[in-house]
Design an enzyme around this catalytic site. Structure first.
Site, mmCIF file in Angstrom:
data_model
loop_
_atom_site.group_PDB
_atom_site.id
_atom_site.type_symbol
_atom_site.label_atom_id
_atom_site.label_comp_id
_atom_site.label_asym_id
_atom_site.label_seq_id
_atom_site.Cartn_x
_atom_site.Cartn_y
_atom_site.Cartn_z
ATOM 1 N N GLY A 137 -60.036 14.895 -22.936
ATOM 2 C CA GLY A 137 -60.042 13.665 -23.734
ATOM 3 C C GLY A 137 -59.452 12.487 -22.980
ATOM 4 N N CYS A 138 -58.345 12.718 -22.312
ATOM 5 C CA CYS A 138 -57.670 11.627 -21.587
ATOM 6 C C CYS A 138 -58.512 11.145 -20.415
ATOM 7 C CB CYS A 138 -56.295 12.078 -21.127
ATOM 8 S SG CYS A 138 -55.196 12.459 -22.521
#
Length: 151
Positions: A43-44
């Site tokens: 996600g990051c």
């Protein structure tokens, strides 16, 4: 989340090159300040790459992008180089800024409760005032959401 209309807390943190950066360094520009849990996680990485791809649009609108996590300077450097990120990543290993911006919270993941960074983004105006605040943002949509907020 901090209140819209309040002065953004000042800070000084090292970037991915170890250079100390302060919020006041960016006075006169809009600042997109985003907090994320960890370098090199799915996600990051999507969130950072979306900000990286959109960076010319942020610059056109007179805004800088600053990413903050509790990862080390060395971790940020590898992350930035791996994905060719051309914006500032700030290392907050002591979580002082993360806590000042009220993004260190209880999180539930698969029924397990732990403390961590809740993916959050602030838009700070040229005078250091918070004009928008978003918590629990979606990694893949955050860059577009912040470009819209700049209009």
């Amino acid at each position: 989340m901090l209140e819209i209309g309040s002065q953004a807390p000042e800070f000084t943190l090292p970037d991915q090159d170890g250079t100390l950066r302060s919020l006041s360094d960016f006075r006169g520009k809009k600042v997109v300040l985003y907090f994320y849990p960890k370098d090199n996680t799915p996600g990051c990485t999507k969130q950072a790459c979306a900000f990286g791809e959109s960076l010319p649009h942020f610059l056109e609108k007179g805004a800088v992008v600053l990413g903050v996590s509790k990862d080390s300077v060395a971790s940020h450097k590898k992350f930035a180089e791996k994905y060719d990120l051309r914006f500032v990543l700030l290392s907050d290993v002591d979580k002082e800024v993360i806590q000042a911006y009220d993004v260190w919270k209880e999180k539930k993941n698969y029924g397990k409760v732990s403390m961590g960074v809740v993916r959050s983004t602030y838009l700070i105006d040229e005078h250091g005032v918070i004009v928008k605040a978003f918590d629990k943002v979606k990694a893949t949509e955050n860059a577009a959401q912040m470009l819209d907020a700049l209009n």
